[in-house]
Motif scaffolding. Structure first.
Motif, mmCIF file in Angstrom:
data_model
loop_
_atom_site.group_PDB
_atom_site.id
_atom_site.type_symbol
_atom_site.label_atom_id
_atom_site.label_comp_id
_atom_site.label_asym_id
_atom_site.label_seq_id
_atom_site.Cartn_x
_atom_site.Cartn_y
_atom_site.Cartn_z
ATOM 1 N N ARG A 40 -39.332 -9.274 12.286
ATOM 2 C CA ARG A 40 -38.445 -9.700 11.212
ATOM 3 C C ARG A 40 -38.083 -8.503 10.334
ATOM 4 N N PRO A 41 -36.786 -8.338 10.003
ATOM 5 C CA PRO A 41 -36.423 -7.283 9.048
ATOM 6 C C PRO A 41 -37.156 -7.486 7.726
ATOM 7 N N ARG A 42 -37.658 -6.431 7.142
ATOM 8 C CA ARG A 42 -38.493 -6.543 5.940
ATOM 9 C C ARG A 42 -37.749 -7.172 4.779
ATOM 10 N N TRP A 43 -36.436 -7.001 4.738
ATOM 11 C CA TRP A 43 -35.647 -7.518 3.618
ATOM 12 C C TRP A 43 -35.254 -8.974 3.812
ATOM 13 N N PHE A 44 -35.503 -9.552 4.990
ATOM 14 C CA PHE A 44 -34.951 -10.870 5.332
ATOM 15 C C PHE A 44 -35.822 -11.983 4.759
ATOM 16 N N PRO A 45 -35.319 -12.782 3.809
ATOM 17 C CA PRO A 45 -36.136 -13.828 3.181
ATOM 18 C C PRO A 45 -36.273 -15.065 4.061
ATOM 19 N N HIS A 46 -37.478 -15.617 4.109
ATOM 20 C CA HIS A 46 -37.720 -16.839 4.885
ATOM 21 C C HIS A 46 -36.863 -17.998 4.387
ATOM 22 N N GLU A 47 -36.485 -17.966 3.124
ATOM 23 C CA GLU A 47 -35.674 -19.046 2.556
ATOM 24 C C GLU A 47 -34.277 -19.105 3.166
ATOM 25 N N PHE A 48 -33.872 -18.034 3.843
ATOM 26 C CA PHE A 48 -32.526 -17.972 4.428
ATOM 27 C C PHE A 48 -32.568 -17.903 5.952
ATOM 28 N N ASP A 49 -33.648 -18.356 6.558
ATOM 29 C CA ASP A 49 -33.695 -18.362 8.024
ATOM 30 C C ASP A 49 -32.637 -19.292 8.621
ATOM 31 N N TRP A 50 -32.082 -20.184 7.811
ATOM 32 C CA TRP A 50 -30.995 -21.035 8.320
ATOM 33 C C TRP A 50 -29.783 -20.210 8.730
ATOM 34 N N THR A 51 -29.640 -18.994 8.184
ATOM 35 C CA THR A 51 -28.491 -18.163 8.555
ATOM 36 C C THR A 51 -28.550 -17.726 10.007
ATOM 37 N N VAL A 52 -29.724 -17.780 10.620
ATOM 38 C CA VAL A 52 -29.856 -17.441 12.038
ATOM 39 C C VAL A 52 -30.264 -18.668 12.848
ATOM 40 N N GLY A 53 -29.958 -19.855 12.314
ATOM 41 C CA GLY A 53 -30.175 -21.095 13.044
ATOM 42 C C GLY A 53 -31.612 -21.531 13.163
ATOM 43 N N CYS A 54 -32.457 -21.148 12.202
ATOM 44 C CA CYS A 54 -33.887 -21.453 12.292
ATOM 45 C C CYS A 54 -34.376 -22.242 11.075
ATOM 46 N N SER A 55 -35.538 -22.856 11.231
ATOM 47 C CA SER A 55 -36.163 -23.560 10.117
ATOM 48 C C SER A 55 -36.477 -22.554 9.012
ATOM 49 N N TYR A 56 -36.405 -22.999 7.769
ATOM 50 C CA TYR A 56 -36.503 -22.077 6.643
ATOM 51 C C TYR A 56 -37.492 -22.588 5.602
ATOM 52 N N ARG A 57 -37.968 -21.676 4.768
ATOM 53 C CA ARG A 57 -38.895 -22.045 3.705
ATOM 54 C C ARG A 57 -38.184 -22.980 2.733
ATOM 55 N N GLY A 58 -38.815 -24.089 2.452
ATOM 56 C CA GLY A 58 -38.204 -25.134 1.641
ATOM 57 C C GLY A 58 -38.081 -26.429 2.416
ATOM 58 N N MET A 59 -38.124 -26.319 3.754
ATOM 59 C CA MET A 59 -38.151 -27.517 4.588
ATOM 60 C C MET A 59 -39.564 -28.094 4.596
ATOM 61 N N PRO A 60 -39.713 -29.368 4.985
ATOM 62 C CA PRO A 60 -41.064 -29.948 5.054
ATOM 63 C C PRO A 60 -41.940 -29.183 6.044
ATOM 64 N N GLN A 61 -43.240 -29.188 5.798
ATOM 65 C CA GLN A 61 -44.195 -28.567 6.704
ATOM 66 C C GLN A 61 -44.835 -29.596 7.638
ATOM 67 N N VAL A 62 -44.652 -30.871 7.322
ATOM 68 C CA VAL A 62 -45.200 -31.955 8.138
ATOM 69 C C VAL A 62 -44.078 -32.926 8.476
ATOM 70 N N LYS A 63 -44.385 -33.881 9.328
ATOM 71 C CA LYS A 63 -43.382 -34.881 9.697
ATOM 72 C C LYS A 63 -42.911 -35.624 8.455
ATOM 73 N N ALA A 64 -41.592 -35.651 8.247
ATOM 74 C CA ALA A 64 -41.065 -36.254 7.031
ATOM 75 C C ALA A 64 -39.572 -36.557 7.193
ATOM 76 N N PRO A 65 -39.062 -37.556 6.452
ATOM 77 C CA PRO A 65 -37.617 -37.815 6.466
ATOM 78 C C PRO A 65 -36.866 -36.654 5.818
ATOM 79 N N ILE A 66 -35.701 -36.329 6.347
ATOM 80 C CA ILE A 66 -34.848 -35.293 5.779
ATOM 81 C C ILE A 66 -33.403 -35.787 5.788
ATOM 82 N N ARG A 67 -32.552 -35.092 5.036
ATOM 83 C CA ARG A 67 -31.154 -35.518 4.979
ATOM 84 C C ARG A 67 -30.436 -35.279 6.302
ATOM 85 N N ASN A 68 -30.638 -34.086 6.850
ATOM 86 C CA ASN A 68 -29.975 -33.756 8.120
ATOM 87 C C ASN A 68 -30.861 -32.838 8.959
ATOM 88 N N VAL A 69 -30.697 -32.931 10.257
ATOM 89 C CA VAL A 69 -31.431 -32.077 11.180
ATOM 90 C C VAL A 69 -30.574 -30.849 11.495
#
Length: 313
Positions: A125-154
């Motif tokens: 991972r690039p050192r400057w790349f924040p986990h909170e913005f992993d959605w920019t590369v199509g991945c799960s990001y910090r702020g999403m649930p860590q366990v099974k849970a209802p969400i607005r969209n997948v």
């Protein structure tokens, strides 16, 4: 329950990625009912895939060019009760499909999304790349649930829906996400966001479920590891969110984004600054990237909203 797996493809440049994606589906502990490869208006790729995978259903996109058209084509020919989507540059864990199907055992669930981890082309991972913005590369990001849970969209590259529910609400809308033209210009998105919100609005009581055990790895090219792409993707997300809110309303269209911007991102910036003070200078870069990412996304949303108002007037 039985599941049809759909992989939408569009270019021979990703042949090795497609091969690995298909092989990961073939290694599932619970095999799918069928594997459907939808080719987005590329006759040469269509013919090559039919020869390489005679056991799969290989079809051409019969709808408008782009990811939404490809998904609608896959849903239309699928025979499974569930339709699962896997990105063409992703690799599914062996228990991926089994975990997705288990999510549908919960009452009211019409869609299940799994955890998507980045596979960096550079190996780290690039050192400057924040986990909170992993959605920019199509991945799960910090702020999403860590366990099974209802969400607005997948997230669309790792998701499954009841086939009948998709058909009932008219499938995925074109014009929001990435089309063939979009691949050459803006890295747009949000097809699944709009679809999930529309599905919930039209079928009250429907549940979208995050199932972290349904895991895949998503390849991140070197070009997408750059700050230039990061900034461009954030701006494009803002443009796409303006289109989403036009379709489903501001309250539902921005509910998750408000919470992310008001809570997760400030905490992430503070965390980065704290890490920098403790000697990790990458933390300063991550804090700065969070500020820039939020600003560029908001700017894209503002520009998109103004453009839409001009079109309506």
């Amino acid at each position: 329950m039985n599941t049809s797996v759909v992989i939408c493809v569009y270019t021979e440049d990703r042949w090795e990625d497609i091969r690995e994606a298909v092989e990961s589906v073939e290694r599932q502990t619970r095999p799918p009912r069928e594997l459907i490869l939808v080719v987005d208006h590329n006759p040469d790729l269509h013919l090559r895939l039919k020869r390489a995978y005679p056991h799969a259903i290989v079809v051409e996109n019969s709808h408008e060019q782009g990811l939404s058209g490809g998904k609608n084509t896959g849903v239309a020919i699928a025979n499974g009760e569930i339709v699962a989507f896997l990105d063409d540059d992703a690799v599914a864990d062996p228990g991926w499909l089994e975990a997705l199907e288990e999510g549908f055992q919960d009452p009211g669930v019409v869609g299940v999304g799994g955890r998507t981890e980045p596979i960096w082309a550079s190996g780290r991972r690039p050192r400057w790349f924040p986990h909170e913005f992993d959605w920019t590369v199509g991945c799960s990001y910090r702020g999403m649930p860590q366990v099974k849970a209802p969400i607005r969209n997948v997230m669309g590259g790792n998701a499954a829906f009841l086939r009948e529910a998709v058909s009932e609400v008219g499938g995925f809308h074109s014009g929001i996400g990435r089309s063939v033209q979009g691949r050459k210009s803006r890295p747009l998105g949000c097809e699944e966001t709009e679809f999930c919100i529309r599905l919930s609005q039209r079928k009250p009581g429907s549940v979208m479920l995050f199932q972290p055990t349904a895991a895949i790895g998503h390849k991140v090219s070197r070009q997408r590891e750059t700050f230039g792409y990061f900034r461009s993707r954030c701006y494009a997300e803002g443009l796409s969110k303006a289109l989403v809110t036009q379709e489903v309303g501001t309250q539902d269209g921005l509910s998750s984004e408000r919470a992310h911007a008001m809570k997760t991102l400030p905490l992430g910036a503070l965390r980065g600054l704290g890490e920098a003070l403790r000697g990790d200078l990458g933390g300063l870069g991550r804090a700065g990237a969070i500020v820039v990412g939020l600003a560029w996304t908001a700017w894209g949303y503002l520009v998109g909203s103004i453009r839409l108002k001009g079109v309506r007037s």
